[in-house]
Scaffold this motif. Sequence first.
Motif, PDB file in Angstrom:
ATOM      1  N   THR A  27       0.843  -1.201   0.000  1.00 29.58           N
ATOM      2  CA  THR A  27       0.000   0.000   0.000  1.00 29.58           C
ATOM      3  C   THR A  27       0.879   1.253   0.000  1.00 29.58           C
ATOM      4  O   THR A  27       0.542   2.246  -0.647  1.00 29.58           O
ATOM      5  CB  THR A  27      -0.990   0.006   1.175  1.00 29.58           C
ATOM      6  N   ALA A  28       2.012   1.214   0.693  1.00 33.82           N
ATOM      7  CA  ALA A  28       2.956   2.344   0.669  1.00 33.82           C
ATOM      8  C   ALA A  28       3.507   2.536  -0.747  1.00 33.82           C
ATOM      9  O   ALA A  28       3.676   3.679  -1.214  1.00 33.82           O
ATOM     10  CB  ALA A  28       4.080   2.123   1.670  1.00 33.82           C
ATOM     11  N   GLU A  37       0.149  10.762   0.389  1.00 31.61           N
ATOM     12  CA  GLU A  37       0.530  10.313   1.722  1.00 31.61           C
ATOM     13  C   GLU A  37      -0.475   9.286   2.224  1.00 31.61           C
ATOM     14  O   GLU A  37      -1.593   9.200   1.719  1.00 31.61           O
ATOM     15  CB  GLU A  37       0.550  11.502   2.698  1.00 31.61           C
ATOM     16  N   LEU A  38      -0.090   8.548   3.253  1.00 32.28           N
ATOM     17  CA  LEU A  38      -0.995   7.630   3.949  1.00 32.28           C
ATOM     18  C   LEU A  38      -1.146   8.102   5.392  1.00 32.28           C
ATOM     19  O   LEU A  38      -0.275   8.796   5.918  1.00 32.28           O
ATOM     20  CB  LEU A  38      -0.451   6.202   3.927  1.00 32.28           C
ATOM     21  N   ILE A  39      -2.229   7.694   6.028  1.00 34.65           N
ATOM     22  CA  ILE A  39      -2.461   7.994   7.443  1.00 34.65           C
ATOM     23  C   ILE A  39      -2.293   6.676   8.197  1.00 34.65           C
ATOM     24  O   ILE A  39      -3.229   5.873   8.284  1.00 34.65           O
ATOM     25  CB  ILE A  39      -3.876   8.556   7.688  1.00 34.65           C
ATOM     26  N   PRO A  40      -1.085   6.396   8.735  1.00 38.04           N
ATOM     27  CA  PRO A  40      -0.816   5.102   9.369  1.00 38.04           C
ATOM     28  C   PRO A  40      -1.819   4.715  10.462  1.00 38.04           C
ATOM     29  O   PRO A  40      -2.141   3.541  10.614  1.00 38.04           O
ATOM     30  CB  PRO A  40       0.583   5.264   9.950  1.00 38.04           C
ATOM     31  N   SER A  71      -5.760   7.630   2.957  1.00 34.60           N
ATOM     32  CA  SER A  71      -4.918   8.750   2.572  1.00 34.60           C
ATOM     33  C   SER A  71      -5.712  10.042   2.740  1.00 34.60           C
ATOM     34  O   SER A  71      -6.923  10.060   2.493  1.00 34.60           O
ATOM     35  CB  SER A  71      -4.509   8.606   1.097  1.00 34.60           C
ATOM     36  N   PRO A  72      -5.040  11.132   3.121  1.00 31.08           N
ATOM     37  CA  PRO A  72      -5.740  12.414   3.210  1.00 31.08           C
ATOM     38  C   PRO A  72      -5.851  13.128   1.857  1.00 31.08           C
ATOM     39  O   PRO A  72      -6.283  14.270   1.802  1.00 31.08           O
ATOM     40  CB  PRO A  72      -4.848  13.216   4.168  1.00 31.08           C
ATOM     41  N   ALA A  73      -5.483  12.467   0.772  1.00 35.23           N
ATOM     42  CA  ALA A  73      -5.529  13.100  -0.550  1.00 35.23           C
ATOM     43  C   ALA A  73      -6.903  13.713  -0.794  1.00 35.23           C
ATOM     44  O   ALA A  73      -7.927  13.064  -0.578  1.00 35.23           O
ATOM     45  CB  ALA A  73      -5.221  12.078  -1.640  1.00 35.23           C
ATOM     46  N   PHE A 139      -6.506   2.724   0.281  1.00 35.29           N
ATOM     47  CA  PHE A 139      -5.699   1.758  -0.458  1.00 35.29           C
ATOM     48  C   PHE A 139      -5.831   0.425   0.257  1.00 35.29           C
ATOM     49  O   PHE A 139      -5.706   0.363   1.485  1.00 35.29           O
ATOM     50  CB  PHE A 139      -4.218   2.168  -0.455  1.00 35.29           C
ATOM     51  N   SER A 140      -6.056  -0.652  -0.474  1.00 33.39           N
ATOM     52  CA  SER A 140      -6.189  -1.956   0.178  1.00 33.39           C
ATOM     53  C   SER A 140      -5.562  -3.059  -0.656  1.00 33.39           C
ATOM     54  O   SER A 140      -5.385  -2.922  -1.862  1.00 33.39           O
ATOM     55  CB  SER A 140      -7.660  -2.285   0.448  1.00 33.39           C
TER      56      SER A 140
END
Length: 156
Positions: A27-28, A37-40, A71-73, A139-140
């Motif tokens: 996913t990264a 970006e991703l939100i862990p 993601s905060p996109a 994302f998965s």
Amino acid sequence: MSQSDDPNAPLPRMEKDAAVKWAEDYTAYMARLTDVELIPSTAKVNFEACVGENDEVAEDGRYSLFYYVRSPAPVTEHTSVVRTLRRELAQQGYEVTGYREFQDAYASAVFRARNKKNSYRVTAETVGSGRTNPQRLSFSVRTPCMLPPGAKQQQF
């Protein structure tokens, strides 16, 4: 015969911790491909039983992993993200199984694909209602049915 044709075909083997690490890394990777970006703290790990064609569930420890992270996109970038994934992952052996570009809160962006070689499934899609639950990009990954190393595969 493919695994789906033969219920006793050898399953891929992987420890659950290794499967989670792979899902986090993949996913990264998808986020890097699309420059978001991703939100862990939103990551979720779900191990699921593998259910057979006749609803049978083996007792040999086999599992499937469903992992997702958000993601905060902004919504305005969701179409660009799914377009990039469709282009890039198709070149890497993924078959696109679902695709939609963002139109409005009821027709969100969706990208779904399956790796033809090992049956991993990946998704990027708009989630959330936008009112009480902000719309995010999720994302998965979903693994095929796998067996821990050392476990004896149950036969059907």
